[in-house]
Scaffold this motif. Structure first.
Motif, PDB file in Angstrom:
ATOM      1  N   ALA A  57       0.810  -1.222   0.000  1.00 57.57           N
ATOM      2  CA  ALA A  57       0.000   0.000   0.000  1.00 57.57           C
ATOM      3  C   ALA A  57       0.842   1.270   0.000  1.00 57.57           C
ATOM      4  CB  ALA A  57      -0.945   0.005   1.210  1.00 57.57           C
ATOM      5  N   ILE A  65      -5.960   5.383  -2.288  1.00 62.35           N
ATOM      6  CA  ILE A  65      -6.391   4.858  -0.987  1.00 62.35           C
ATOM      7  C   ILE A  65      -7.844   5.235  -0.720  1.00 62.35           C
ATOM      8  CG2 ILE A  65      -6.123   5.149   1.512  1.00 62.35           C
ATOM      9  CD1 ILE A  65      -3.989   3.368   0.532  1.00 62.35           C
ATOM     10  N   PHE A  80      -4.639  -2.738   5.069  1.00 57.12           N
ATOM     11  CA  PHE A  80      -3.585  -2.215   4.202  1.00 57.12           C
ATOM     12  C   PHE A  80      -2.240  -2.586   4.809  1.00 57.12           C
ATOM     13  CE2 PHE A  80      -7.217   0.495   3.366  1.00 57.12           C
ATOM     14  CZ  PHE A  80      -7.171   0.697   1.998  1.00 57.12           C
TER      15      PHE A  80
END
Length: 365
Positions: A57, A65, A80
């Motif tokens: 991530a 995101i 994440f």
């Protein structure tokens, strides 16, 4: 996607093939209860009752995101994972990536939580492979037509240069470059200096490599700053050989501990915000391919490969400024915060980038 399947395979093989755990993993894959897929075409979707894991991530932008989070429907949980120190895109850094953004924005929310792992676990084989592959990637990225080049290793016989030589020598056949060794005998430690030179000659003979040696006359550094004069002689010899076309690129085995020590040393001496550039991974023909690895990593590599090397007893003596930093100051800092070395590098990088940004803005006024 293959690394994710590899990790799932590791989990599966922890258990015997006939165990319930292994059978359950196979069943969930067959029934698509576990699905591994690239993160694409997510816009417009609604993810209900899904346990959703987003790996790497740190390589996502804040906008990406937010797009993922807004897809969560009833009963969905999103995890994440990532490491903000391993960002693969030049457009993101430790502060502006999506993972950092998410942690900062959600830290006060009761629906979220953050877990920070201080240390990852990997096999010794994986650690060795990581260093080898890192050097290979670094060399092929920074040397065009490497199969037509001659590389030189600045070789003292110590553990750092021995490790660098071992890795580069293993890559020599695969990548097709020529390889030589450069050694300098400073004659500072009497018989030990002679043994260092003999050791370097024997290694060159063992690997069937040409070696270039410069011997400094004994007593040349009397009443002088030994470290400064030795460094001057060293780099003058490198430059002399380079100008004679003896080599195309020079490998210097500076590591991450050397980097930290140099930052602290220059900071104490009053250096400015550019100290992050004190040891560059590439500086013209000079390359530092193991700069990303700490001395502990190098020691592990040497141990696993049964490498012989010379030890300079003067490194343990605290009469030199750098030795005081290495042997006294850094260990003391680590009693306060065991991540001191990482944080010193981060701070110097942040100061450098901010200073660079401000200079650019000022120049544009």
């Amino acid at each position: 996607m293959q690394p994710l399947f590899d990790n799932l395979s590791v989990i599966q093989h922890i258990h015997s093939e006939d165990s319930d755990e292994s059978k359950n993993i196979r069943k969930m894959l067959e029934n698509e209860k576990i699905v591994i897929s690239p993160l694409a075409y997510i816009r417009g979707r609604s993810l209900n009752k899904i346990y959703f894991i987003v790996d790497e991530a740190q390589n996502l932008t804040p906008h990406e995101i937010k797009t993922i989070i807004t897809r969560a429907g009833e009963g969905t949980k999103i995890v994440f994972t990532g490491d903000i120190h391993q960002i693969d895109t030049p457009y993101l850094d430790e502060r502006n990536n999506g993972l950092t953004y998410l942690i900062d924005r959600m830290k006060a929310e009761v629906l979220s939580g953050t877990v920070t792992l201080e240390k990852g676990e990997r096999s010794k084989l994986a650690e060795l492979a990581a260093m080898f592959n890192s050097v290979k990637k670094f060399l092929t990225k920074n040397i065009k037509d490497i199969n037509k080049k001659t590389l030189a290793v600045a070789y003292s016989g110590g553990i750092d240069s021995q490790t660098a030589l071992h890795i580069v020598y293993k890559l020599k056949k695969e990548l097709g470059f020529n390889l030589i060794i450069i050694h300098i005998n400073y004659n500072l430690r009497g018989e030990e200096s002679k043994k260092d030179e003999l050791f370097a000659r024997n290694i060159a003979k063992k690997y069937n490599l040409n070696i270039y040696i410069k011997e400094i006359k004994e007593g040349s550094y009397n009443k002088k700053n030994i470290q400064n004069e030795a460094r001057k002689d060293r780099y003058e010899f490198f430059e002399e050989l380079y100008k004679k076309n003896i080599f195309d690129y020079l490998i210097i085995a500076h590591n991450k501990d050397d980097f930290v020590e140099t930052i602290i040393y220059r900071m104490i001496k009053g250096a400015g915000a550019d100290i992050y550039n004190c040891l560059k991974k590439k500086n013209n023909y000079i390359l530092r391919p193991i700069l990303n690895f700490y001395r502990e990593d190098i020691e592990n590599y040497a141990k696993e490969n049964n490498l012989e090397y010379r030890e300079d007893a003067s490194n343990k003596q605290n009469k030199y400024a750098r030795n005081k930093i290495r042997n006294l100051i850094i260990p003391l800092l680590e009693t306060i915060n065991k991540k001191s070395k990482d944080n010193i590098i981060k701070f110097s990088k942040r100061a450098y980038l901010e200073n660079k940004f401000l200079r650019k803005k000022i120049n544009n006024i």
